[in-house]
Design a protein around this motif. Structure first.
Motif: not given
Length: 669
Positions: A438-446, A449-458, A464-469
């Motif tokens: 969530i921090h990685f994709v946030s506005r001040g970081a990378m 857009a469209g990758l909010g908390e609910s999508i990250v959680t899903q 499908l995702v364990r880390d930012a890479a």
């Protein structure tokens, strides 16, 4: 063909309307009725419609454009817009005064105290007296270009009363209390969500893509400082405020020049009682050293000027009931207990949760589930429990203990000696991963857009995702299966992920979530080293020689990249095509002094210590603060000290100043 008479009439109307705008919106002293003002405006609109060549950029008719913007461009501030350190008590103010006077020994110090308007910090740029740009503060170094929206604020002159060659001026855009009430009433009638407070309403209004929406919100502004000025000399902050008002800019009249800190404290106490009488919200006062020469000599830290501080009013408080205590896991693995409250109104917002910080705080305050509690907003931002009322207990209250295992993954929880924090021991904990992503994709970081908390959680729950890479391996087939992800949103998200690969190195470095490395520190590191590889391989000494990087940041950076899993994450990001190089910087590995470590000792005739360091780094070398076996060269000036003897003992190459200059010239060719 436009006759001279018509041209003269249009110009006269423009000047007359701007004069009445100044009287009404800046001085609050209108001299004509609204009907008379409207007739002047309608005449000008009619003339410009009949003769389009009469329209000028500073015409009052151009304040509200009809064209909707596609987005906001990033623009640099000529001088960084730093945030202010906070004071919450008289003791904090006296400590600020002690630091200021200690850095200006024997000098009298005057302070200017101003109301701290609760709005959105902005900058206005005028060239030859004409408004050319308006921007948000952003990250301090760069903001968003919101010129079209700021032009709708009638308290902002489109033309100054003096054709100053260049002026960047800072201010606070805000929404008056009456405008805020009307806006929320209209939104309630329309069934739209209400704004929590005037500050949020002002910020949201200025970030509208349609300037007409901003204009309808009836914002205003106060200017409080000169950011950069050409063509005139100003000696003090108070003189600057007076001059800004003479230019036609709106300056809050409730400021005072104080001869010492005791007068400052008295003025703060006065406004703490009177603040609710104002037609706009304030959350404290700002105290600044009056002399601009003293301000310059005091300088700034990485985040804030040493010559100013914000005195924050004591937070509003309310009594609620602690219904439960839950534990959240942050991106660094720290477990934070949070009180679930009966909803209560605080500082214009509904509060239903409050941080309890850690187990020690819970024990010290004897906080139990079911307690009646006094709740406040720390700094008017973060809700917290001040105290509970044991005398009101009925025997049903429950003592809380921190869990022995992580509530997110079940791994053991540890608490290191000397630390107050409990941490999850599983570095692959889904909660840690979730918060980190969530921090990685946030506005001040990378800024994906469209990758909010609910999508990250899903994405995490689906494996499908364990880390930012892992984000850069997502496919359309993965996203389309998620809730609320249709074909269009899936395509848009994949495009946003792909676009993020070209972000700056500074954004990537901040996105990694290294402790103590904020947006400003990330930019400093990126500009200094030029590549993530160079930062990863930097030693503690390499980092601490950078003026804005202290020991805490340096230690955190070294510790972060000492972990193999973090290095592997960076490798995978690079393999995915994420940019690892600062724009405009040469590859450090290809520079002539790459891999060479220098130490400079003694006094050089042709270089300051900083200039010598810059010359070495420009050619790819590194400068360390102490001599070791890894040192390649010791550069020696007059009175070298113990470093010279240690270098001789270790057999390190020693260069006098002439040899050092020759080495630089040889490698520059």
């Amino acid at each position: 063909m436009v006759s001279p008479e018509i041209k003269a009439r249009a110009e006269a109307l423009r000047r007359e309307i701007e004069h009445h705008n100044y009287l009404y919106y800046v001085l609050d002293r209108p001299v004509i009725t609204d009907d008379q003002y409207d007739r002047l405006m309608q005449e000008l609109i009619r003339l410009e419609a009949e003769y389009p060549s009469l329209v000028t950029p500073d015409s009052p008719t151009q304040r509200v454009g009809g064209q909707v913007q596609q987005g906001f461009q990033s623009v640099p501030h000529r001088v960084p817009m730093l945030s202010l350190a906070n004071a919450f008590s008289e003791a904090d103010l006296r400590e600020f005064d002690r630091r200021v006077c200690g850095n200006l020994p024997g000098e009298p110090v005057e302070y200017v105290v101003e109301l701290k308007i609760d709005g959105l910090a902005i900058s206005l740029t005028y060239e030859n007296g004409l408004l050319v740009r308006g921007a948000t503060r952003g990250d301090g170094a760069q903001g968003e270009d919101i010129t079209a929206n700021l032009r709708t604020i009638k308290a902002i002159p489109l033309r100054l009363k003096e054709a100053v060659p260049f002026l960047e001026v800072r201010g606070e855009a805000y929404m008056p209390k009456d405008s805020f009430s009307r806006l929320n009433e209209a939104r309630q009638e329309a069934g739209e969500p209400l704004f929590a407070n005037p500050r949020n309403a002002a910020a949201g209004s200025l970030r509208q893509l349609d300037p007409a929406v901003t204009a309808a919100r009836q914002l205003s502004i106060y200017m409080y400082a000169i950011g950069h000025l050409e063509g005139r000399q100003i000696s003090s902050h108070a003189a600057g405020l007076t001059w800004l008002r003479q230019l036609g800019l709106r300056v809050n009249e409730h400021y005072r020049v104080c001869r010492d800190i005791e007068q400052v404290i008295d003025y703060c106490a006065k406004w703490q009682e009177k603040r609710f009488q104002l037609p706009y919200a304030i959350d404290g006062l700002v105290i600044k050293v009056n002399s601009l020469d003293q301000q310059q000599r005091l300088g700034a830290t990485l985040k804030s000027p040493r010559w100013a501080i914000a005195y924050k009013f004591p937070a509003e408080q309310a009594v609620s009931t602690i219904k439960d205590i839950i534990v959240r896991v942050g991106r660094t693995g720290v477990l934070t207990p949070t009180a679930v409250l009966e909803p209560v109104q605080l500082a214009g917002t509904t509060v239903s949760k409050a941080t309890l910080h850690n187990e020690d705080v819970i024990r010290q305050k004897d906080i139990r589930i079911g307690d009646k509690a006094l709740v406040q907003k720390a700094g008017d931002i973060i809700p917290e429990v001040v105290q509970v009322f044991p005398e009101q207990r009925n025997g049903k209250e429950k003592v809380f203990t921190m869990p022995a295992t992580c509530p997110a993954c079940g791994a053991p929880v540890t608490r290191a000696a000397g630390e107050a924090a409990h941490r999850c021991t599983n570095r692959y904990c889904p909660a840690i991963a979730r918060e980190g992503i969530i921090h990685f994709v946030s506005r001040g970081a990378m800024d994906i857009a469209g990758l909010g908390e609910s999508i990250v959680t899903q994405l995490i729950k689906a494996g499908l995702v364990r880390d930012a890479a892992d984000l850069y391996s997502l496919r359309y087939e993965d996203l389309i299966k998620l809730e609320r992800m249709g074909a269009r949103s899936s395509h848009n998200l994949l495009q946003a992920i792909e676009a993020s690969k070209s972000n700056s190195l500074a954004r990537l470095l901040f996105a990694l979530g290294i402790r103590h490395v904020g947006e400003r520190a990330a930019k400093v590191l990126a500009q200094h080293f030029g590549s993530l590889t160079a930062i990863m391989n930097a030693t503690f000494e390499d980092l601490t020689v950078i003026p804005e990087i202290g020991p805490k940041i340096a230690e955190s950076v070294v510790d972060y990249f000492a972990r193999p899993d973090h290095r592997r994450l960076v490798e995978r990001l690079a393999e995915a095509g994420v940019n690892m190089q600062e724009a405009g910087q040469p590859n450090p590995a290809e520079l002539p002094l790459a891999g060479k470590t220098f130490v400079v000792t003694g006094t050089l005739a042709a270089f300051s210590r900083q200039a010598a360091q810059a010359a070495i780094e420009q050619l790819g070398g590194k400068v360390a603060g102490s001599v070791s076996k890894k040192t390649d060269y010791l550069v020696v000036g007059e009175n070298p000290g113990s470093k010279y003897e240690k270098a001789r003992q270790l057999g390190i190459a020693i260069l006098n100043e002439a040899e050092f200059i020759a080495l630089l010239k040889h490698n520059e060719n």
